[in-house]
Enzyme design. Structure first.
Site, short mmCIF file in Angstrom:
data_model
loop_
_atom_site.label_atom_id
_atom_site.label_comp_id
_atom_site.label_asym_id
_atom_site.label_seq_id
_atom_site.Cartn_x
_atom_site.Cartn_y
_atom_site.Cartn_z
N LYS A 168 -86.02 55.13 -38.70
CA LYS A 168 -85.12 55.04 -37.54
C LYS A 168 -85.93 55.04 -36.25
CE LYS A 168 -81.17 57.73 -35.71
NZ LYS A 168 -80.26 58.87 -35.98
N SER B 229 -75.34 58.02 -36.30
CA SER B 229 -76.12 57.17 -35.44
C SER B 229 -77.20 56.36 -36.17
CB SER B 229 -76.80 58.03 -34.37
OG SER B 229 -77.71 58.93 -34.95
N SER C 5 -75.40 62.10 -38.83
CA SER C 5 -75.91 60.74 -38.66
C SER C 5 -76.61 60.12 -39.85
CB SER C 5 -76.86 60.70 -37.47
OG SER C 5 -76.11 60.65 -36.31
N1 GLN Z 1 -71.91 61.58 -34.44
C1 GLN Z 1 -72.59 62.76 -34.08
C2 GLN Z 1 -72.92 62.75 -32.61
O1 GLN Z 1 -72.66 61.79 -31.99
C3 GLN Z 1 -73.83 62.93 -34.92
C4 GLN Z 1 -75.05 62.37 -34.35
C5 GLN Z 1 -76.30 62.67 -35.15
O2 GLN Z 1 -76.22 63.28 -36.22
N2 GLN Z 1 -77.42 62.30 -34.62
O3 GLN Z 1 -73.44 63.67 -32.08
#
Ligand code: GLN
Length: 485
Positions: free
Chosen positions: A77, A152, A176
């Site tokens: 990532k 994400s 994420s």
């Molecule tokens: N959807 C969650 C957020 O926006 C998780 C993001 C993540 O795990 N990086 O914070």
């Protein structure tokens, strides 16, 4: 044809001379090129990957001892440092930035002879649930291209889903890795907080962040975990607990699962997902295991607590992007230092990141600190206590991964609260620091995959992965992640 369903199978073929690392790399480069429109990769290291593959093939042919991940083709990532390679967190503020060092996890992959083929798209600074907050644009779900990949770590998920690499790394602060895995029909694994070093992982919310793994099967995830977990002098929050052999030991003992009744009765949960998990629960019981319903009084508090605490941490973590030493600097003239920061930051960051910096600054400000930040910390403590209680009697908690299948692109972008609320089932594991995995066991009548989430006590990755293997075998509804609708 190059088609292996696991790292073991591929490496066996390598040692038998039936394939080569070069063949593997060429295969994935071809697939990446063919699937460019999915927008899963933001950088592909074609030449270097071929060079590395050639060197590995030579080493193996010379009869030298090979690394544990010899020739395994991996994507990472865009928030994980890889020395001398681009790193942008899918943000305009880090445009053209190059990593000065490698993350410990990356170093460990390389030491075991993995091949890093490229960097994957994601939400800006890992903030989002759909990959729609990326400076590089959306990632498309390969099963239905009108739907999001999840986020994400959307690019890392689609890279594995669409067969563009063998396994990939993402980061999981509030789901994420598990949620995009759920949306894409693959395995997504977030280890215990402190199991894998965060050195070289761009910080979003430091007391939540953890590197996670995408794979098509549990064994591959275990193999990667075994390699990248463990103590690190550069991250004092990493545990010194022994890293177990996650893939070797098999067990047959009776499993004790708990689930929270409220999670399956929640109005936001798609009925088909609820039914699928209820059927799975019956199946688990029929196989002779224990599954007990418990009550969970905090369900409606976990998303607010998560967003208060993570935005607070983010507002502090992201203050370093000021355009002074590195990163985006506005071309407009500024009259003083404050204006200089303002210009750089308002032009460099995207909308969602700015929203979160403001929210985080607000909940930490005098007069609101006690009402928001301190209260959210108390909720976190309550959740940790609850978790300890549950794990004093049970080995695992079962939960949906997401209340719905992958959304349509644009479906939730106008409503940030609705987007946040969809994280209802994933943030629990990050608030409490426990390991959690999403297993792709189901298919919805609309053709999309969905999974079930299994969580275990801190540092019980071994039993979590073993139980996951058994659940994967138990389910009759399993299907190929590459299958189109
Ligand atoms: N959807 C969650 C957020 O926006 C998780 C993001 C993540 O795990 N990086 O914070």
């Amino acid at each position: 044809m190059f088609a292996y369903t696991s790292i073991d199978q591929y490496q066996h073929a390598l040692t038998q001379g039936k394939t080569s690392c070069q063949e593997a790399v060429h295969h994935y480069l071809f697939e990446i090129e063919n699937s460019k429109h999915l927008n899963a990769f933001v950088h592909v290291f074609a030449e270097k990957a071929i060079q590395k593959a050639t060197a590995l093939d030579e080493k193996r042919s010379a009869g030298k001892t090979i690394g544990k991940l010899h020739g395994v083709v991996i994507a990472i990532k865009d928030v994980i440092c890889y020395k001398d390679h681009p790193l942008t967190a899918a943000s305009g503020i880090l445009k053209n930035f190059t990593s000065l060092y490698s993350a410990t996890a990356v170093e460990k992959l390389l030491q075991e002879e993995a091949i890093i083929i490229g960097v994957c798209n994601c939400d800006e600074f890992a903030m989002g649930s759909t990959n729609e907050n990326s400076v590089y644009g959306n990632v498309l779900n390969a099963i239905d291209e009108t739907r999001v990949s999840g986020g994400s770590s959307g690019g890392s998920a689609v890279a594995v889903q669409a067969g563009l690499c063998m396994v990939s790394l993402g980061s999981d602060t509030g789901g994420s890795v598990r949620q995009p895995a759920d949306f894409c029909g693959i395995v997504g694994f977030k280890p215990t907080y402190g199991r894998i070093s965060r050195y070289g992982l761009i910080a979003y919310a430091s007391s939540f962040d953890q590197i996670g793994i995408f794979a098509t099967n549990v064994e591959d995830a275990g193999k990667i975990l075994e390699t990248i977990a463990g103590p690190d002098e550069y991250d004092s929050t990493v545990s010194k607990n022994v890293v177990q052999k996650y893939v070797e030991v098999k067990q047959n003992k009776k499993l004790r699962f708990a689930y929270f009744r409220e999670t399956l009765e929640h109005p936001s949960l798609d009925r088909e997902i609820a039914n699928g998990i209820n059927e799975l629960i019956e199946q688990i019981k029929d196989e002779g295991h224990e599954v007990t319903a418990l009550s969970f009084e905090y369900l409606d508090y976990i998303v607010p607590a998560y967003y208060i605490l993570t935005t607070a941490e983010a507002s502090s973590n992201l203050s370093r992007y000021d355009g002074v030493r590195y990163g985006y600097r506005s071309a407009k003239p500024s009259a003083n230092l404050t204006e200089f920061y303002k210009l750089n930051r308002s032009e460099g960051f995207g909308k969602e990141v700015k929203r979160r910096i403001m929210l985080g600054t607000f909940v930490l400000s005098t007069g609101y600190y006690d009402a928001y930040f301190a209260k959210a910390q108390k909720v976190r403590r309550k959740l940790v206590e609850k978790t300890e209680l549950v794990f004093s009697e049970f080995d695992f908690i079962l939960m949906p991964t997401s209340p719905s299948v992958a959304f349509k692109i644009g479906e939730k972008t106008g409503d940030p609260i609705a987007m946040y609320l969809a994280d209802i089932y994933t943030v629990f594991a990050n608030l409490t620091g426990i390991p959690a995995i999403s297993l792709p066991l189901f298919k919805h009548s609309n053709g999309m995959p969905f999974g079930v989430q299994v969580m275990a006590k801190q540092f019980n990755e071994l039993s979590l992965l073993q139980a996951s293997q058994r659940l994967m075998k138990m389910s009759a509804i399993r299907r190929s992640p590459l299958e189109k609708k």
